[in-house]
Design an enzyme around this catalytic site. Structure first.
Site, short mmCIF file in Angstrom:
data_model
loop_
_atom_site.label_atom_id
_atom_site.label_comp_id
_atom_site.label_asym_id
_atom_site.label_seq_id
_atom_site.Cartn_x
_atom_site.Cartn_y
_atom_site.Cartn_z
N THR A 193 -32.99 -42.24 -8.05
CA THR A 193 -33.08 -43.40 -7.16
C THR A 193 -31.92 -43.33 -6.19
O THR A 193 -30.83 -42.92 -6.59
CB THR A 193 -32.91 -44.67 -8.02
OG1 THR A 193 -34.02 -44.77 -8.88
CG2 THR A 193 -32.77 -45.92 -7.19
N GLY A 223 -38.98 -50.77 -12.77
CA GLY A 223 -37.65 -50.59 -13.34
C GLY A 223 -36.65 -51.56 -12.74
O GLY A 223 -37.00 -52.64 -12.26
C1 SD4 Z 1 -36.10 -46.83 -12.59
N1 SD4 Z 1 -33.76 -46.73 -12.12
O1 SD4 Z 1 -37.21 -46.97 -12.08
C2 SD4 Z 1 -35.03 -46.19 -11.75
C3 SD4 Z 1 -35.18 -44.72 -11.86
C4 SD4 Z 1 -33.94 -43.94 -11.71
O2 SD4 Z 1 -32.78 -42.05 -12.22
O3 SD4 Z 1 -32.97 -44.34 -11.18
N2 SD4 Z 1 -33.90 -42.75 -12.26
O4 SD4 Z 1 -35.85 -47.12 -13.75
#
Ligand code: SD4
Length: 340
Positions: A193, A223
């Site tokens: 992200t 998320g």
């Molecule tokens: C999530 N935090 O959808 C995001 C994904 C992410 O490294 O950051 N992955 O949970």
């Protein structure tokens, strides 16, 4: 690949040293800059995103405009399967995107599980500025974006479709630690992200966070990234924070809000991030060994820092001194994958 981290162990001192690339004289993760503006963002793709944000900041522009423009870079990147239009789909083949944005006045907007629109961060900003709401989800978010004049398009790329069909063979539903940081050529199985925090020359802070979420997630899963307080939080009197990693654990601990509140109590950005990570570990020690969560923060003075559960979380920093610095964040669990 799912077992690529063979061992993890708690570092004796709680963290390994921080490496700083490309800047002499900047050797601490809790660096201070006396020269605003500044922009920082998660992972190595933050470098290019920061450069775009810098175009606005260096001309005296607003932090809010900078963070929106900055994170649109990975959102548009056809090689990036973790953010925006080329993101990997959910397990049913839908590309669903999450994003949020917050400004120096405490205004915020977000979209979650939105399909067919390539730049969720811009829709999040429209929710903030052109609707009375904070969060629009699913079909409602798409409908709103179209009403605002954005183009509806099919987002599933041939490459993403191929990866999804490959995943369908085993259908293994398990987040992979730090695959985000895997720079091996050809490895596109990422799920990270971009979270970006900027302070403009007037000292105003804004942030943006955007993602396609976990690859091959359950349809409808959202998320932390579009959740104000979890994936992003800004308080212009104190600072800002953003997160990456397994969003469920960030939501449970209201992570970014916690980091900002800890900075309000006097902790440095790095110490605040460390304490927030520690909470996640304390609540679920066994789970924490198997997942990655990283926080990135900046305070009103322009000091910044990060902390993660696992080794391998990096962040990009751009200020008047240098525009393409990549820093390895500190962490609790050391990876031994390349050391065996
Ligand atoms: C999530 N935090 O959808 C995001 C994904 C992410 O490294 O950051 N992955 O949970």
């Amino acid at each position: 690949m799912l077992n690529r981290r063979h061992f993890i162990k708690l570092s004796a001192v709680g963290a390994a040293s921080v490496k700083v690339y490309g800047l002499s004289g900047c050797t601490s993760a809790t660096a201070t800059t006396n020269r605003l503006p500044i922009v920082i963002s998660t992972w190595d793709f933050g470098i290019e995103a920061n450069k775009e944000a810098w175009k606005t900041l260096s001309k005296g522009g607003r932090a809010l405009d900078a963070v929106e423009a900055g994170v649109r870079i990975p959102e548009a990147d056809m090689e990036n399967h973790t953010v925006g239009r080329a993101g990997y789909p959910d397990r049913d083949g839908h590309v669903t995107l999450d994003a949020c944005i917050m400004d120096e006045k405490g205004n915020c907007g977000a979209v979650a599980a939105m399909e067919y629109i390539a730049h969720p961060i811009s829709v999040a900003r429209m929710v903030m500025e052109k609707s009375p709401h904070v969060l629009l989800v699913g079909e409602g978010a798409t409908q709103f974006a179209i009403e605002q004049g954005l183009k509806k398009e099919k987002l599933l790329t041939p490459e993403s479709e191929k990866a999804w069909k490959k995943w369908l063979v085993k259908k293994q539903y398990k987040p992979v630690i730090n695959i985000e940081n895997d720079r091996k050529p050809g490895n596109k199985f990422n799920h990270d992200t971009i979270g970006m925090l900027a302070i403009d020359k007037h000292g105003n802070i804004s942030g943006a966070c955007t993602t396609s979420g976990m690859a091959f997630k359950m349809h409808g899963r959202v998320g932390d990234s579009p959740i104000i307080g979890a994936g992003l939080y800004i308080d212009n009197a104190v600072g800002g924070a953003t997160s990456t990693g397994v969003g469920e654990e960030v939501i449970r601990n209201v992570g970014s809000f916690l980091v900002v509140e800890l900075m309000r109590q006097g902790l440095s950005p790095e110490a605040a991030c460390k304490e927030a990570v520690q909470r996640i570990i304390n609540k679920k020690p066994e789970t924490a060994k198997e997942i990655q969560v990283g926080f990135l923060a900046i305070n009103k003075k322009g000091e910044y820092g990060a902390y993660a559960i696992q080794e391998g979380f990096s962040y990009a920093v751009c200020d008047t001194e240098k525009q393409d610095r990549l820093i390895d964040g500190k962490f609790f669990y050391e990876s031994t994958e390349d050391k065996e």
